[in-house]
Design an enzyme around this catalytic site. Sequence first.
Site, PDB file in Angstrom:
ATOM      1  CG  HIS A 105      -1.884   1.168   1.219  1.00  0.00           C
ATOM      2  ND1 HIS A 105      -3.024   1.153   0.450  1.00  0.00           N
ATOM      3  CD2 HIS A 105      -1.872   2.366   1.866  1.00  0.00           C
ATOM      4  CE1 HIS A 105      -3.687   2.278   0.620  1.00  0.00           C
ATOM      5  NE2 HIS A 105      -3.007   3.040   1.476  1.00  0.00           N
ATOM      6  CG  ASP A 119      -5.899  -0.225   2.549  1.00  0.00           C
ATOM      7  OD1 ASP A 119      -5.750  -1.310   1.969  1.00  0.00           O
ATOM      8  OD2 ASP A 119      -6.246   0.821   1.961  1.00  0.00           O
ATOM      9  CB  CYS A 135      43.742  15.450 -14.550  1.00  0.00           C
ATOM     10  SG  CYS A 135      43.783  15.830 -16.295  1.00  0.00           S
TER      11      CYS A 135
END
Length: 919
Positions: free
Chosen positions: A124, A160, A724
Amino acid sequence: KLTIMCSFLSRSAYYQNKLKLALIGQSLFGQEVYTNLRKQGHKVVGVFTVPDKDGKADPLAVVAEKDGTPVFKFPRWRVKGKPIPEVVEAYKAVGAELNVMPFCSQFIPMNVIDFPKHGSIIYHPSILPRHRGASAINWTLIEGDKKAGFSIFWADDGLDTGPILLQKECPVEPNDTVDTLYNRFLFPEGIKAMVEAVQLIADGKAPKIPQSEDGASYEGIQKKSNAKVNMAQPTEVIHNWIRGHDKVPGAWAVIDGKPVTLYSSSMLSGSVPTGQPIEVEGASQPGLIAKSGLILFGSDGKALQVKNLQFEDGKMIPASKYFSSEETASLDLTDDEKKMAEEIRVIWKGILSNVPAIDDTTDFFKSGAASMDVVRLVEELKQKCGGVQLQNEDVYMATTFQSFIQMFVRRLRGEDQEEELVIDYVTKDVNNMTVKMPYQCFINGKFEDAEDGKTYNTVNPTDGSVICKVSYASVADVDRAVSAAKEAFDNGPWGKMNPRDRGRLLYRLADLMEEHQEELATIETIDSGAVYTLALKTHVGMSIQTFRYFAGWCDKIQGSTIPINQARPNRNLTFTKKEPLGVCAIVIPWNYPLMMLAWKSAACLAAGNTLVLKPAQVTPLTALKFAELTVKAGIPKGVINIVPGSGGLVGQRMSDHPDIRKLGFTGSTPIGKQIMKSCAVSNLKKVSLELGGKSPLIIFSDCDMDKAVRMGMSSVYFNKGENCIAAGRLFVEESIHDEYIRRVVEEIKKMKIGDPLDRSTDHGPQNHKAHLDKLVEYCEIGVKEGAMLVYGGRQVDRPGFFMEPTVFTDVEDHMFIAKEESFGPVMVVSKFKDGDVDGVLSRANNTEFGLASGVFTRDINKAMYVSERLEAGTVFVNTYNKTDVAAPFGGFKQSGFGKDLGEEALHEYLRTKAVTVEY
C-alpha cells in the site's frame, strides 16, 4: 505512528528458505515483483490478474505466460458479495503457501486471503494508518505530508487495516508529483521491499505489528466535481491540491470566466515574472499569464506557477499561450495535402471505430480515445510520413479533426517552426566587453528554471564575489533531460541524420565557439580562476580544436567484413557495424570546465549519441554558454542537455537512470568508484573514468637543465596546479638536486600572482575556497611529517583564493604528500642516487595511480628504457603537458580506464554489432 524500518538484504545474499507463491495483481509493479521473486528462487505457482483489454494482456500476465507460469484472468472473484466457487477452486488448486498482492484492483474473498499457510501480504503506497483506501499517493500530496512512503501489511477483513510487516519512508520534495514520488521511491523501493517481505516470511522472521488508530485516515477516490481549487487559501495549500490531483482527475478553477483544469504546478521562488493579468475566481488578486506559465497567488500573497491548462473540450495548451490560443486562420490545402488529409481520416476512423464517420468537428477524445490511442495515432503518422516531427502533446493541443489537419499541414510545410530561443541572461561588463551568461538549466532546447525553483551562487575566485545565481537541478530535471535526450535519439532528426550532415553541424558549432572565443575565455576566467591567456589558448582554444577534430570523424566511422567458415552449400557474409549507444551522461570537473566538456561531448556527438551533461557545481557558466551556441549551430533540440547542480543529486541520478546507456566521468577516484558501482547496479551502463593521479616526473643529471627547470615548473604550476596530469612527485638525481631546487625557487620568485584577467599574470586564484583550505592543510601535513618546506605553503595575503606556489624537498616515500595528490601548485621533490635507474623506476611506480609520467634525459636509450617501464597512460619525454586532440588520453590502475581524444575516444561511445547473412 508506527514505522518499521527494515534494511534490505544484498542482491547477492543466498536465501535458504523458499516459498510457493500466488501473485494476485497487475501492472508493471506486479511484473517487477514477480520477476524479482523468481530471481530469488521462490516458486510462483500461479498468477491471478485482470482480463486482456482491447486484445492486450496486462504486463504481469505477459511475463508470466512467457515463463510458462499458470496465468488466470478472472473478471471477478465475487458476485453479489459471494465468492465464485469455480474461481476459488481454481485458485486453491495451485497450492500456494503465501499470497503476494503487489497491486490489485479486484476484491478478493476472505477464503482466498486466508487460505495459504502464511496468509496474504499487500503493498500500500502510504505510511499506514495514514491514507487508507484508494489514491493514497494523491492524498499524501493533497494533505501536504512532509513524508511519503509505503507499507506492506498482512491482509485482513478491513480496508488496509491489517498488521504491519514493514514500512519505508522518504521525504516529499516541494514540487514532487504523484509521478516523481512513484518513480523515485515508491516503485523501485517497493519492489525491493516486497521481495524482502516474502523472504522474512520464509525465514520465520516477519513481524505482525497491529496498526494504531491514532492518526488513521481514510480518503476515497476524488471526483472531478470535488476537485475545484479553493483559491482563498495559502499558496502552498493550493499547490498541494493541484499537484495531488495531477493528472487524474485534475484540479480546476474558473479562469477568465471558464472552467480550466490546471496541470504541473510548482512553487515560485524569487521574483514574480511580468505577465498579462487574468481573472481567477475566488483569488485574492488576478493571476498572470507569463512566459513561464500561469502565475497564481494564494491568500498569503505568495505565488505558484502552472505550466499547462486544459479546457472543457479536452484541448490542452501551455499556460503561457493562453492569450494566443485562438485558432489561426484556416489553411487552403493543396490537392496533395487534401489527399493526405483523407488518408489521415482513415487512420482516425481505424482508431475511433465506434464513430460512424469522421467529420471536421469530430473530437478525438470526446469520441472515446485514450492515451494509448494517442500513441497509436502519432506512431502511425510517423510511419506514414517519415519526416514529420510529431509528439503526443500535439494531439492534446489539436483535438478536433480539422484542427489536427491544420496543425499537421503546418508542421509538414515547416510553418510550425520552433520558437526563437529565449534566454534570460546575466550580463557583466568585464575584460573590456559585455559578457552575456545563461544561468538556467538547458533541457530540450530551452533554458528554464529548475523544476523546484532552487538556485545557488557561483563565485568568482579572484575576489570571492558572487557572479550570479544558477539553477540547481533536481532529480526531476535530470529525468526531463534524459527523456528529451531519449526522444531526440529515438525519434528526432539527429538519429536519422546522415553522418556527414552531423559533422557539418559540429563544424558550425566549432566556428561559433571560435567567434565567441574571447567571451568564453572571459567567462571561464571569472568562473574558474584560469589565467585569461591560458583560458584563451587552452581552455577554449583546445575545445574548438576538439570539436573540429571529431566533426571530421563523423563520416569515417566504419565496421569491417570478416571471412568466416561457409555454411555449405550456402555462402555467408559477416560484417560489423559501429552504432551509437543512445543517451549518454557526462560528468565533468571544475579545473578545465569547457575543455573537459569538449573532450567528452565531441566524441559522444560525433558517434551519433545524445547527451545529458552535468558541469561541476562550482563552474557551470561556460557549459551553459556552450548550450546557447549549440542552438545557434542548429543542433536539434534534446540532443544536448545541461543540468547544473550537485554530484550527490544530479550525478547520482545519472548513474542510476535506466535510460542512460553510457556515463563518462572525470573526477576523483572515490567518486569514480561510486559511479561505477551505481552504473553496474542500475543497468550495467558502459563507463569510462578519468580519475586521480600522482604522476611521477624523473629528472636525470644528463638532462637539459634549462628545459628541465622550465618544464618541471610547468608540470606542477600549469593552471595553478589544478591539472589532472600534474607532476605530483618529482624525482631528481642527487648530483643536480640542489642546483635544480635553487633554480626553481629563483623562477618562482619571478612569477606574478594576481588578477587572472591581467595579461601579465602568471598565477591566478585556486578554483574555490574549500580547495584552497585543503591545499593549506596539505602543506601543513607535509611540514609535520618532516618534509622541508623550501618555498610557499601559505595562502596569499589578498582577497580571493590565492595559494603561493610551493616547493617541498626531502620528501620520503612513506609521507602523505609523497602518496596523495594535492591538485594544486605544490612541487613535491625527492632525490635519488646517481645512476639508480631501476631504483627510481620502482619508486615512481609504487602508487595506485597511473595517469601520466615524464622523464628528462639526453640519453635516448635511457629515455626509451624508462618510458617502457613507467606504469602510466601517458609518458612525456623531455616535455610535459603536451596533449593533442588526435592523441588518446587516459590512465591505468586507479586513475581509471577508457580514453578521451583521438580515434580511441569514439569507441567509448559506440557499440559493435556483428551481422551474418546467408545467401
